[in-house]
Design a protein around this motif. Structure first.
Motif, PDB file in Angstrom:
ATOM      1  N   VAL B 164       0.857  -1.078   0.026  1.00 30.82           N
ATOM      2  CA  VAL B 164      -0.034   0.131  -0.056  1.00 30.82           C
ATOM      3  C   VAL B 164       0.967   1.275  -0.021  1.00 30.82           C
ATOM      4  O   VAL B 164       0.413   2.523  -0.590  1.00 30.82           O
ATOM      5  N   MET B 165       2.029   1.233   0.412  1.00 31.59           N
ATOM      6  CA  MET B 165       3.056   2.208   0.650  1.00 31.59           C
ATOM      7  C   MET B 165       3.773   2.407  -0.786  1.00 31.59           C
ATOM      8  O   MET B 165       4.667   3.398  -0.789  1.00 31.59           O
ATOM      9  N   GLU B 166       3.634   1.507  -1.500  1.00 34.97           N
ATOM     10  CA  GLU B 166       4.215   1.720  -2.944  1.00 34.97           C
ATOM     11  C   GLU B 166       5.799   1.750  -2.793  1.00 34.97           C
ATOM     12  O   GLU B 166       6.355   2.811  -3.168  1.00 34.97           O
ATOM     13  N   PRO B 167       6.590   0.702  -1.968  1.00 30.99           N
ATOM     14  CA  PRO B 167       7.963   0.891  -1.899  1.00 30.99           C
ATOM     15  C   PRO B 167       8.830   0.670  -3.215  1.00 30.99           C
ATOM     16  O   PRO B 167       8.158   0.094  -4.088  1.00 30.99           O
ATOM     17  N   ARG B 168       9.813   1.259  -3.241  1.00 34.56           N
ATOM     18  CA  ARG B 168      10.740   1.175  -4.282  1.00 34.56           C
ATOM     19  C   ARG B 168      11.425  -0.236  -4.176  1.00 34.56           C
ATOM     20  O   ARG B 168      11.745  -0.863  -5.531  1.00 34.56           O
ATOM     21  N   VAL B 169      11.625  -0.765  -3.051  1.00 34.32           N
ATOM     22  CA  VAL B 169      12.374  -2.240  -2.844  1.00 34.32           C
ATOM     23  C   VAL B 169      11.448  -2.796  -2.102  1.00 34.32           C
ATOM     24  O   VAL B 169      10.899  -2.332  -0.902  1.00 34.32           O
ATOM     25  N   LEU B 170      11.242  -4.118  -2.135  1.00 33.95           N
ATOM     26  CA  LEU B 170      10.507  -5.007  -1.361  1.00 33.95           C
ATOM     27  C   LEU B 170      11.608  -5.906  -0.687  1.00 33.95           C
ATOM     28  O   LEU B 170      12.333  -6.460  -1.488  1.00 33.95           O
ATOM     29  N   LEU B 171      11.550  -5.938   0.712  1.00 38.70           N
ATOM     30  CA  LEU B 171      12.238  -6.927   1.177  1.00 38.70           C
ATOM     31  C   LEU B 171      11.707  -7.987   1.860  1.00 38.70           C
ATOM     32  O   LEU B 171      10.664  -7.729   2.621  1.00 38.70           O
ATOM     33  N   LEU B 172      12.058  -9.469   1.543  1.00 36.96           N
ATOM     34  CA  LEU B 172      11.114 -10.616   2.347  1.00 36.96           C
ATOM     35  C   LEU B 172      12.127 -11.497   3.009  1.00 36.96           C
ATOM     36  O   LEU B 172      12.930 -12.089   2.390  1.00 36.96           O
ATOM     37  N   ASP B 173      11.555 -11.436   4.170  1.00 41.24           N
ATOM     38  CA  ASP B 173      12.521 -12.216   5.429  1.00 41.24           C
ATOM     39  C   ASP B 173      12.186 -13.447   5.367  1.00 41.24           C
ATOM     40  O   ASP B 173      11.027 -13.778   6.389  1.00 41.24           O
ATOM     41  N   GLU B 174      12.347 -14.747   4.749  1.00 44.07           N
ATOM     42  CA  GLU B 174      11.799 -15.803   4.995  1.00 44.07           C
ATOM     43  C   GLU B 174      10.276 -15.878   5.129  1.00 44.07           C
ATOM     44  O   GLU B 174       9.842 -16.336   6.147  1.00 44.07           O
ATOM     45  N   PRO B 175       9.458 -15.249   4.416  1.00 47.46           N
ATOM     46  CA  PRO B 175       8.302 -15.130   4.505  1.00 47.46           C
ATOM     47  C   PRO B 175       7.125 -16.485   4.476  1.00 47.46           C
ATOM     48  O   PRO B 175       6.276 -16.455   4.951  1.00 47.46           O
ATOM     49  N   PHE B 176       7.974 -17.513   4.166  1.00 52.32           N
ATOM     50  CA  PHE B 176       7.179 -18.835   4.129  1.00 52.32           C
ATOM     51  C   PHE B 176       7.330 -19.718   5.305  1.00 52.32           C
ATOM     52  O   PHE B 176       6.843 -20.810   5.465  1.00 52.32           O
ATOM     53  N   ASN B 177       8.160 -19.454   6.281  1.00 52.43           N
ATOM     54  CA  ASN B 177       8.721 -20.260   7.424  1.00 52.43           C
ATOM     55  C   ASN B 177       7.420 -20.725   8.134  1.00 52.43           C
ATOM     56  O   ASN B 177       7.467 -21.639   8.462  1.00 52.43           O
ATOM     57  N   ALA B 178       6.323 -19.768   8.253  1.00 55.81           N
ATOM     58  CA  ALA B 178       5.289 -20.010   9.218  1.00 55.81           C
ATOM     59  C   ALA B 178       4.161 -20.818   8.485  1.00 55.81           C
ATOM     60  O   ALA B 178       3.406 -21.205   9.105  1.00 55.81           O
ATOM     61  N   LEU B 179       4.352 -21.142   7.252  1.00 49.70           N
ATOM     62  CA  LEU B 179       3.384 -21.908   6.875  1.00 49.70           C
ATOM     63  C   LEU B 179       3.680 -23.404   6.529  1.00 49.70           C
ATOM     64  O   LEU B 179       4.771 -23.796   6.495  1.00 49.70           O
ATOM     65  N   ASP B 180       2.532 -24.313   6.300  1.00 47.34           N
ATOM     66  CA  ASP B 180       3.028 -25.651   6.142  1.00 47.34           C
ATOM     67  C   ASP B 180       3.202 -25.946   4.827  1.00 47.34           C
ATOM     68  O   ASP B 180       3.067 -25.236   3.990  1.00 47.34           O
ATOM     69  N   PHE B 204      14.866 -11.200  -1.528  1.00 44.13           N
ATOM     70  CA  PHE B 204      14.180 -12.262  -1.049  1.00 44.13           C
ATOM     71  C   PHE B 204      15.269 -13.189  -0.099  1.00 44.13           C
ATOM     72  O   PHE B 204      16.329 -13.448  -0.413  1.00 44.13           O
ATOM     73  N   VAL B 205      14.919 -13.376   1.132  1.00 42.30           N
ATOM     74  CA  VAL B 205      16.114 -13.917   1.862  1.00 42.30           C
ATOM     75  C   VAL B 205      15.642 -15.373   2.362  1.00 42.30           C
ATOM     76  O   VAL B 205      14.328 -15.534   2.621  1.00 42.30           O
ATOM     77  N   THR B 206      16.170 -16.367   2.240  1.00 43.64           N
ATOM     78  CA  THR B 206      15.663 -17.831   2.580  1.00 43.64           C
ATOM     79  C   THR B 206      16.914 -18.577   2.572  1.00 43.64           C
ATOM     80  O   THR B 206      18.169 -18.275   2.213  1.00 43.64           O
ATOM     81  N   HIS B 207      16.688 -19.755   3.433  1.00 43.53           N
ATOM     82  CA  HIS B 207      17.761 -20.830   3.579  1.00 43.53           C
ATOM     83  C   HIS B 207      17.147 -22.030   2.772  1.00 43.53           C
ATOM     84  O   HIS B 207      17.853 -23.112   2.632  1.00 43.53           O
ATOM     85  N   ASP B 208      15.991 -21.906   1.983  1.00 48.18           N
ATOM     86  CA  ASP B 208      15.253 -23.082   1.356  1.00 48.18           C
ATOM     87  C   ASP B 208      15.788 -23.208  -0.085  1.00 48.18           C
ATOM     88  O   ASP B 208      15.245 -22.129  -0.726  1.00 48.18           O
ATOM     89  N   GLN B 209      16.407 -24.027  -0.449  1.00 49.31           N
ATOM     90  CA  GLN B 209      16.849 -23.965  -1.820  1.00 49.31           C
ATOM     91  C   GLN B 209      15.584 -23.947  -3.020  1.00 49.31           C
ATOM     92  O   GLN B 209      15.735 -23.368  -4.060  1.00 49.31           O
ATOM     93  N   GLU B 210      14.668 -24.881  -2.534  1.00 50.90           N
ATOM     94  CA  GLU B 210      13.588 -24.979  -3.631  1.00 50.90           C
ATOM     95  C   GLU B 210      12.743 -23.708  -3.798  1.00 50.90           C
ATOM     96  O   GLU B 210      12.383 -23.188  -4.798  1.00 50.90           O
ATOM     97  N   GLU B 211      12.628 -22.940  -2.564  1.00 50.91           N
ATOM     98  CA  GLU B 211      12.045 -21.759  -2.525  1.00 50.91           C
ATOM     99  C   GLU B 211      12.892 -20.821  -3.402  1.00 50.91           C
ATOM    100  O   GLU B 211      12.135 -19.942  -4.236  1.00 50.91           O
ATOM    101  N   ALA B 212      13.960 -20.550  -3.154  1.00 52.53           N
ATOM    102  CA  ALA B 212      14.871 -19.773  -3.985  1.00 52.53           C
ATOM    103  C   ALA B 212      15.008 -20.253  -5.312  1.00 52.53           C
ATOM    104  O   ALA B 212      14.760 -19.202  -6.409  1.00 52.53           O
ATOM    105  N   LEU B 213      14.737 -21.293  -5.991  1.00 52.83           N
ATOM    106  CA  LEU B 213      14.718 -21.889  -7.427  1.00 52.83           C
ATOM    107  C   LEU B 213      13.331 -21.413  -8.002  1.00 52.83           C
ATOM    108  O   LEU B 213      13.319 -20.937  -8.985  1.00 52.83           O
ATOM    109  N   THR B 214      12.216 -21.454  -6.910  1.00 51.50           N
ATOM    110  CA  THR B 214      11.033 -20.911  -7.418  1.00 51.50           C
ATOM    111  C   THR B 214      10.860 -19.746  -7.711  1.00 51.50           C
ATOM    112  O   THR B 214      10.416 -18.987  -8.626  1.00 51.50           O
TER     113      THR B 214
END
Lengths: 310, 359
Positions: B164-180, B204-214
């Motif tokens: 909603v604040m139309e950021p210039r850069v989006l930072l995602l810190d392991e956003p899928f960790n809490a999901l099954d 996008f930050v992750t330690h999950d290679q599959e997530e990174a590849l996707t």
């Protein structure tokens, strides 16, 4: 193998174990029974006797009640006596202003605890808890030394040339208020810290990331989330200060009459137990009224915690 | 194809990068968490920082967001250094690991938070909140509290709150960790499509290679506060620049051997060209290996374990030198049923797909 199997046969629990299991199962009130028994004997029964004295005219002879008749006269006398009104008003004022001041001084400390580093946190905890380790009476007498006519404060002010003659602080409302705030501040700070540190520190970061200033974050995130702590702290401080006895007695001198000191005089000196009983009842009912008000306010500002089943 | 140990190869962008990170360092006490970190992110690009915990990926994200101060280096957005810009004035939006939704605010008030903090008029807030909730398909959830939402819905609120604040850069810190696991896969695809549609420049930050590849247009594989390799997901997977990257991404078999004048000889007799000399490690992926009957080749071994991983069968083959080689085959390609303990021979399908690293 067969022998081993016999040893592992499932055996029913013994009677003692069954009783212990039932007690600790968390079902029923059994675990609370010892406390209930003690409280009934030392609190409920004496209080019931005291109440019965407040609502009856009785005659005593040689320390025993010989006749007792039901009567509202003590209550109506108390409610129409301006002395009661003045005394309870004074108690209420003292309790409310102490609570407000504790909140005013305690909240920034809790905020500092929330935002500070590990050493700040440790220091705040030590400074908050250490005073609780000394008796309230000792701390109150310490104020005598500080606030007295030739006390630390007056000497310092006189020597600095800020005042010409010693301020009269002791035995005034101000001395009582200062002592009350100092003694009850930890009781306000601890619940605030407990509630504030329960929330994810990322909420503060998220708020700043979304463009909020420090003030904005405090007003829209930290403050609303700390309402339960404000409620608990206020309820505790109010209850303790509204019914307080020691501090007004010492710092207010003999002439500072509040509800608790009045009850003490009625019961111990003038031996008017009916009056003491009625005063206790008024004290308890008014105290509960304020607590209910605090609870309602807290609920009003934490509606978000109740919507889980919607 | 031959591969030397390529250093971090930062692609030169044709247009000016939206986010430019130059030689950023960060230390906590004696530990250097980030060292000389340099990375450019182009307009609309999703770059993933991939690495094990403690590799500095979250530290970098927090430095870009402004929660932590970098010890040195530059962080530029659209060519403007933001190092001295306070957190709440950076054109950067963060989606947190646990979402960090405000529990005391409804969905609509969570999403409108950034606009209210900028004192936008009430009508504009309402209109932009409605529009962004539509973007993330949460229309109708305006008056719910975060605790009344599922994990996936909470994540979408977290994203909407930042969008909603139309950021210039989006930072995602392991956003899928809490999901099954199942929801995670679906949300990865959904989120990538959403970011691409909006053209948001993202880290996008992750330690999950599959997530990174996707998720990624490019992946930066990190180790010890430094970038090991930045490249497209295909490049990272097929041609890992270092043995570390090869080991971190996917399953890899390393064979230690010696270079013989410009090439190395594989145990099955085939050769791989290389510029290196002396002792080297040859890496081959499990899907680049084939099992055959024991008499078919010189590289022999015993199957010590096998398992079905969905459409794949994975074999562990104990070679005669004691190395355990991992081989995978499609399930329908199981021409000879191979049992545990059976003798087999191994061969490399395409020697050119092997990578050679200094030993």
């Amino acid at each position: 193998m067969a022998e081993a199997a016999i040893h592992r046969r499932i055996t029913p629990p013994g009677f003692g174990e069954q009783v212990a299991d039932a007690l600790l199962s968390g079902r029923g009130i059994w675990p609370a029974v010892p406390a209930i028994v003690v409280l009934t004997v030392v609190a409920v029964i004496p209080f019931a006797i005291l109440l019965s004295l407040g609502f009856s005219d009785f005659e005593m002879s040689r320390g025993a009640i010989i006749s007792q008749t039901f009567s509202f006269s003590h209550l109506t006398n108390a409610l129409t006596d301006p002395l009661y009104w003045i005394t309870f008003q004074r108690s209420m004022n003292l309790a409310l202003s102490t609570t407000a001041l504790c909140l005013l001084f305690g909240y920034p400390v809790a905020y500092l605890f929330l935002t500070g580093g590990p050493w700040t946190k440790r220091l705040i905890l030590v400074l908050t808890i250490a005073p609780l380790l000394t008796s309230g009476i000792v701390r109150t007498y310490a104020w005598l030394v500080i606030l007295g006519g030739r006390g630390v404060l007056n000497s310092a002010l006189l020597q600095a040339g800020l005042i010409d003659q010693a301020l009269r602080i002791m035995n005034t409302h101000w001395a009582v208020l200062i002592g009350m705030v100092q003694i009850h501040l930890p009781v306000m700070i601890l619940p605030l810290i407990a509630v504030m540190s329960r929330h994810d520190s990322r909420l503060v970061e998220a708020s700043e990331n979304l463009g909020a200033s420090r003030i904005g974050t405090l007003r829209t995130v930290i403050l609303p989330l700390s309402v339960p702590g404000i409620g608990t702290g206020s309820a505790l401080v109010f209850t303790l200060t509204y019914t307080t006895f020691v501090v007004p007695q010492i710092l207010g001198g003999g002439n500072y009459l509040n509800a608790a000191t009045m009850i003490y005089e009625q019961v111990v000196f003038s031996l008017e137990w009916s009056k003491g009983s009625v005063s206790s009842l008024i004290l308890m009912v008014t105290c509960l009224m304020v607590l209910v008000a605090i609870a309602l306010l807290t609920n009003h500002f934490t509606k978000w915690t109740k919507g889980h089943d919607a | 194809m031959m591969h030397g140990p390529a250093g971090p190869s930062n692609t030169v962008e044709t247009t000016a990068p939206v986010l430019g990170i130059g030689a950023v360092g960060k230390r906590f006490g004696a530990t250097r968490v980030l060292q000389d970190f340099t990375l450019d992110v182009a307009e609309g690009e999703i770059v993933t920082l991939l690495g094990p915990s403690g590799c500095g990926k979250t530290t970098l994200l927090r430095c870009v967001a402004g929660f932590w101060e970098a010890d040195g280096g530059t962080i530029e957005i659209d060519g403007q250094d933001i190092v001295d810009v306070p957190v709440n004035r950076r054109p950067v939006g963060v989606v947190f690991q646990s979402y960090a939704l405000f529990p005391h605010l409804t969905v609509a008030r969570n999403v409108g938070y950034a606009l209210r903090m900028r004192n936008k008029p009430r009508a504009e807030v309402a209109q932009r909140v409605a529009s962004v909730l539509e973007t993330v398909s949460l229309t109708g959830f305006e008056n719910r509290y975060p605790s009344q939402l599922s994990g996936g819905q909470q994540q979408r609120v977290a994203i909407a709150r930042v969008l909603v604040m139309e950021p210039r850069v989006l930072l995602l810190d392991e956003p899928f960790n809490a999901l099954d696991a199942k929801l995670r896969g679906a949300m990865q695809v959904e989120l990538r499509q959403l970011i691409k549609r909006l053209g948001l420049t993202s880290i996008f930050v992750t330690h999950d290679q599959e997530e990174a590849l996707t998720m990624s247009d490019r992946i930066a594989v990190m180790s010890g506060g430094k970038i090991e390799q930045v490249a497209s997901p295909d490049e990272i997977f097929d041609r890992p620049a270092t043995a570390y990257v090869a080991d971190f991404i996917g399953v890899s078999n390393f064979l230690e051997t010696e270079v013989e004048t410009g090439h190395v000889r594989l145990p099955d007799g085939q050769t791989v060209m290389t510029d290196l000399t002396g002792g080297v490690k040859v890496m081959t992926r499990p899907h680049n290996l084939r099992l055959g009957p024991p008499e078919a080749g010189p590289w022999k071994g015993t199957v010590s374990f096998h398992r079905n991983v969905g459409p794949l069968i994975e074999y562990h083959v104990e070679a005669s030198d004691g190395n355990v080689i991992r081989v995978s085959a499609m399930r329908q390609e199981r021409d000879c049923p191979v049992k545990d303990r059976s003798q087999v021979s191994l061969s490399v399908i395409d020697p050119a797909s092997c990578s050679v690293y200094p030993g």
